[in-house]
Design a protein around this motif. Structure first.
Motif, PDB file in Angstrom:
ATOM      1  N   VAL A 274       7.332   3.027  10.931  1.00  0.00           N
ATOM      2  CA  VAL A 274       7.265   2.822   9.488  1.00  0.00           C
ATOM      3  C   VAL A 274       6.327   1.641   9.216  1.00  0.00           C
ATOM      4  CG1 VAL A 274       8.548   2.235   7.400  1.00  0.00           C
ATOM      5  CG2 VAL A 274       9.606   3.684   9.152  1.00  0.00           C
ATOM      6  N   ILE A 275       5.377   1.860   8.305  1.00  0.00           N
ATOM      7  CA  ILE A 275       4.478   0.772   7.889  1.00  0.00           C
ATOM      8  C   ILE A 275       4.758   0.528   6.411  1.00  0.00           C
ATOM      9  CG2 ILE A 275       2.106  -0.003   7.609  1.00  0.00           C
ATOM     10  CD1 ILE A 275       2.889   2.878   9.963  1.00  0.00           C
ATOM     11  N   CYS A 276       5.250  -0.689   6.077  1.00  0.00           N
ATOM     12  CA  CYS A 276       5.785  -0.937   4.735  1.00  0.00           C
ATOM     13  C   CYS A 276       5.148  -2.168   4.086  1.00  0.00           C
ATOM     14  CB  CYS A 276       7.304  -1.124   4.823  1.00  0.00           C
ATOM     15  SG  CYS A 276       8.110  -1.328   3.217  1.00  0.00           S
ATOM     16  N   GLU A 277       4.833  -2.033   2.790  1.00  0.00           N
ATOM     17  CA  GLU A 277       4.325  -3.156   1.988  1.00  0.00           C
ATOM     18  C   GLU A 277       5.504  -4.066   1.610  1.00  0.00           C
ATOM     19  OE1 GLU A 277       2.691  -5.885   0.170  1.00  0.00           O
ATOM     20  OE2 GLU A 277       1.222  -4.422   0.902  1.00  0.00           O
ATOM     21  N   ARG A 278       5.209  -5.276   1.123  1.00  0.00           N
ATOM     22  CA  ARG A 278       6.241  -6.254   0.753  1.00  0.00           C
ATOM     23  C   ARG A 278       7.084  -5.785  -0.428  1.00  0.00           C
ATOM     24  NH1 ARG A 278       5.322 -12.686  -0.301  1.00  0.00           N
ATOM     25  NH2 ARG A 278       7.352 -13.152  -1.201  1.00  0.00           N
ATOM     26  N   ASP A 279       6.429  -5.322  -1.508  1.00  0.00           N
ATOM     27  CA  ASP A 279       7.128  -4.944  -2.737  1.00  0.00           C
ATOM     28  C   ASP A 279       6.981  -3.447  -2.979  1.00  0.00           C
ATOM     29  OD1 ASP A 279       7.872  -7.623  -3.398  1.00  0.00           O
ATOM     30  OD2 ASP A 279       5.785  -7.953  -4.033  1.00  0.00           O
ATOM     31  N   LEU A 280       8.118  -2.794  -3.249  1.00  0.00           N
ATOM     32  CA  LEU A 280       8.139  -1.356  -3.519  1.00  0.00           C
ATOM     33  C   LEU A 280       8.571  -1.128  -4.954  1.00  0.00           C
ATOM     34  CD1 LEU A 280       9.905  -0.265  -0.210  1.00  0.00           C
ATOM     35  CD2 LEU A 280       7.439  -0.457  -0.642  1.00  0.00           C
ATOM     36  N   GLU A 281       8.515   0.136  -5.376  1.00  0.00           N
ATOM     37  CA  GLU A 281       8.906   0.426  -6.752  1.00  0.00           C
ATOM     38  C   GLU A 281      10.381   0.165  -6.993  1.00  0.00           C
ATOM     39  OE1 GLU A 281       7.796   4.365  -7.763  1.00  0.00           O
ATOM     40  OE2 GLU A 281       5.634   3.981  -7.763  1.00  0.00           O
ATOM     41  N   ASP A 282      11.188   0.366  -5.970  1.00  0.00           N
ATOM     42  CA  ASP A 282      12.636   0.240  -6.159  1.00  0.00           C
ATOM     43  C   ASP A 282      13.260  -0.812  -5.239  1.00  0.00           C
ATOM     44  OD1 ASP A 282      12.093   1.598  -3.876  1.00  0.00           O
ATOM     45  OD2 ASP A 282      13.601   3.178  -4.174  1.00  0.00           O
ATOM     46  N   GLY A 283      12.482  -1.793  -4.838  1.00  0.00           N
ATOM     47  CA  GLY A 283      13.065  -2.841  -4.006  1.00  0.00           C
ATOM     48  C   GLY A 283      12.029  -3.567  -3.184  1.00  0.00           C
ATOM     49  N   ALA A 284      12.526  -4.336  -2.225  1.00  0.00           N
ATOM     50  CA  ALA A 284      11.652  -5.123  -1.365  1.00  0.00           C
ATOM     51  C   ALA A 284      11.566  -4.488   0.007  1.00  0.00           C
ATOM     52  CB  ALA A 284      12.180  -6.548  -1.250  1.00  0.00           C
TER      53      ALA A 284
END
Length: 657
Positions: free
Chosen positions: A52-62
């Motif tokens: 999983v490669i994830c950004e810091r801020d998402l639409e529904d959470g961190a």
């Protein structure tokens, strides 16, 4: 057939997510994009996701909250945090939640992301491989991992920031305990605190001095946290090293400044105590002194009675012999002969000429033998304080100490204040002595100095002036009364208005080709200097071509010093006559001094203007209205002042023994 790896990119920004997918896309990888944490968890539940490669801020959470959920639900799935805006706090939170890798989206982030993902895919579900990848190669702080299963706690991993911070490469650090960073200034208490936390398998934060490979000291904030396996056993310790040298240095500077301020406050307190003590006592003693000798003696005794002074003497240079000898002394021995001042150099001459205190070590003086004969101490320091009042110079006060550091800037300021107080007191007693002395010296000066206002007025107005008296005003100005021979008082006023130093001209009376004029001057120059030396001005005459001044001094006053100063300070002023005589048995001067001490300034002015305005003659050439106008007051007010002055004058006459 090779199985394709499944990558899941989680990013609320579609453009940024596409950039990430493009950076990771290869023939053997499938990259899926989602924008929310819910969508990511759904994908993880439906398919086998390899990373999983994830950004810091998402639409529904961190992103870090998604990481925690993934760890709780899906275990060791590789998870790379890819923040566009990262910081130290985010990195620490990610590590605490078992992130596989931390890559900031700056500079060459694509290459670093590719490396991190490739390592995560190669590691698979190998715990050791995952642990190493979680070590945040891109973190802005130094990160190390130590093996907790070995009693020596050897390092099994160190990131790039650790190498940059310490100067030690990974090859050197691997297999060693991190204590190789410690040195002679490393706080044993902080080291013991970390050791106790490790033994207790708890987290700890400590700040201590560490050393780089080059031997340079830096301040390190060390955060240590245990890493546990599925059974809750501590298998490793993760350490974060943060360089806090700038902060510690700033704190130490602030501490030093606080200590300096505390010291300044203490010094100020001592200064205030000295001002309240020494200066206050000096003020009282000098006010009570009735002779110059008592002023000088009191001054010396007051100085020696206060630490740190061991000896003090006062003396006035003999201008004829070019020498100086103590006229009063305390705490020392009388020298066998005066101190030679020939040549006009040296600290005594410098203090008198500059009117500033000089502080010198006796050992450095050419005439050290003379000073040592007074204080008997080769290590003494002497402060030479000028005694002066305005332009009048009355010699010096020499104060000795054993410790040179005792006379700092504040102490010099106190000595300067004492010098000015003594000079003022000497001027006052000299003036009183001039008024009451039986044996006096009369000095006459020829004045061709165009800076003297009366010379300039006589020249510009083409008139003759004769001195009639003077009085001091509240605003430190001097009112000088002159009888002027002129038929045109208006022309006189106009001419005087252009003379420097004259701030006001008042024609009090004008009769038969003569008038009484008051000149209010801001800086009387020569007249002020004569007054500062205690000289009593008896006569001033001025015409368009020449002017003279006659003054009186007590016979034992230093008339030579006055003459030398006047002739050197004022061009075209020369002594023309020197006479010694006895004052008549009359007590006129005492009578005047006594009466003037009883009259207010207004009463004295009203009486003086009435007399010189011939108000007491009959018929009166000057009316009460004229005199009231000359003082800028109402007629009734003027008569109140005049009657009060007359009552005191008559009372002084009849009440005298």
């Amino acid at each position: 057939m090779t199985t394709r790896s499944r990558l899941l990119v989680v990013d609320a920004d579609a453009t940024r997510a596409t950039e990430t997918a493009d950076a990771l896309s290869t023939p053997d990888r499938q990259v899926d994009l989602v924008s929310t944490a819910d969508a990511a968890l759904t994908a993880l539940g439906d398919d086998a996701i390899d990373c999983v490669i994830c950004e810091r801020d998402l639409e529904d959470g961190a992103g870090v909250d998604l990481l925690r959920t993934v760890r709780d639900v899906h275990g060791d799935v590789p998870f790379v945090l890819l923040p566009a805006d990262g910081d130290e706090a985010l990195a620490e939170t990610a590590v605490a939640r078992d992130v596989t890798a931390y890559v900031r989206r700056v500079d060459d982030w694509r290459e670093r992301l590719e490396t991190a993902v490739s390592r995560a895919l190669e590691a698979g579900r190998d715990p050791t491989g995952l642990l190493k990848e979680r070590a945040l190669d891109e973190a802005p702080v130094g990160i190390t991992i130590a093996d907790a299963r070995d009693p020596e706690l050897p390092l099994i991993y160190a990131n790039d920031s650790f190498e940059e911070l310490t100067g030690y490469d990974r090859e050197f650090a691997m297999g060693r305990n991190c204590r190789f960073l410690q040195g002679q200034d490393s706080d044993p208490e902080a080291v013991g605190e970390m050791r106790a936390a490790i033994n207790a398998e708890t987290s700890v934060t400590a700040e201590l001095a560490n050393y780089t490979k080059a031997g340079e000291k830096f301040w390190n904030r060390v955060d240590i946290a245990p890493v546990r396996d599925a059974d809750g056993e501590v298998t490793h310790f993760v350490g974060f090293q943060t360089d806090i040298t700038e902060r510690v240095n700033a704190e130490r500077v602030a501490e030093r400044r606080a200590a300096e301020l505390a010291n300044e406050r203490e010094n100020l307190r001592r200064v205030l105590e000295r001002i309240d003590g020494l200066v206050k006592d000096a003020g009282q003693a000098l006010v009570e002194a009735t002779t110059r000798e008592s002023v000088e003696t009191d001054m010396c005794e007051l100085v020696v009675d206060n630490d740190p002074y061991t000896c003090a003497w006062v003396g006035e240079p003999d201008l004829a012999d070019k020498s100086i000898a103590p006229s009063a002394m305390a705490g020392g021995r009388e020298p066998a002969e005066p101190l030679d001042l020939v040549g006009g150099e040296g600290p005594v001459n410098e203090a008198i000429e500059s009117d500033e205190t000089r502080v010198v070590d006796v050992a450095d003086l050419a005439d050290r033998d003379w000073h040592e004969s007074v204080v008997d101490d080769a290590f003494a320091t002497v402060a030479i304080v000028p005694l002066s009042y305005r332009d009048a110079k009355y010699g010096v006060l020499c104060a000795y100490v054993d410790d040179a550091t005792a006379i700092d800037e504040r102490e010099v300021a106190i000595l300067n204040a004492l010098g000015r107080m003594a000079g003022t007191a000497i001027s006052a007693v000299e003036t009183r002595r001039t008024l009451t002395a039986d044996d006096i010296v009369s000095l006459s000066f020829a004045v061709r100095n165009r800076g003297a206002f009366f010379v300039r007025v006589a020249e510009l107005a083409d008139v003759s002036l004769t001195y009639a008296g003077s009085m001091h005003r509240d605003d430190d100005r001097l009112g000088l009364f002159f009888t002027v021979e002129t038929d045109d008082p208006g022309a006189l006023e106009a001419a005087a208005a252009d003379v420097d130093g004259v701030v006001d001209v008042t024609v009090i009376t004008a009769n038969d080709g003569a008038c009484l004029v008051e000149f209010e001057v801001e800086n009387a120059g020569l007249l002020s200097t004569l007054s500062d030396y205690g000289a009593d001005v008896r006569e001033i005459t001025a015409s368009p071509t020449n002017a003279t001044i006659e003054v009186e001094l007590p016979r034992d006053a230093n008339a030579r010093s006055l003459v030398d100063h006047v002739e050197s300070a004022y061009a075209d002023v020369k002594l023309t006559a020197y006479r010694e005589r006895e004052r008549s048995a009359s007590t006129k001067q005492e009578f005047i001094a006594s009466l003037e001490s009883q009259l207010t300034d207004r009463q004295l002015t009203a009486l003086r203007r009435a007399y010189f305005g011939e108000f007491f003659e009959w018929p009166r050439p000057t009316s009460g209205d004229d005199l009231a106008d000359s003082m800028g007051i109402a007629r009734s007010t003027y008569h109140q002042h005049l009657r009060a002055a007359e009552r005191k004058l008559v009372g002084e006459f009849f009440d005298r023994p």
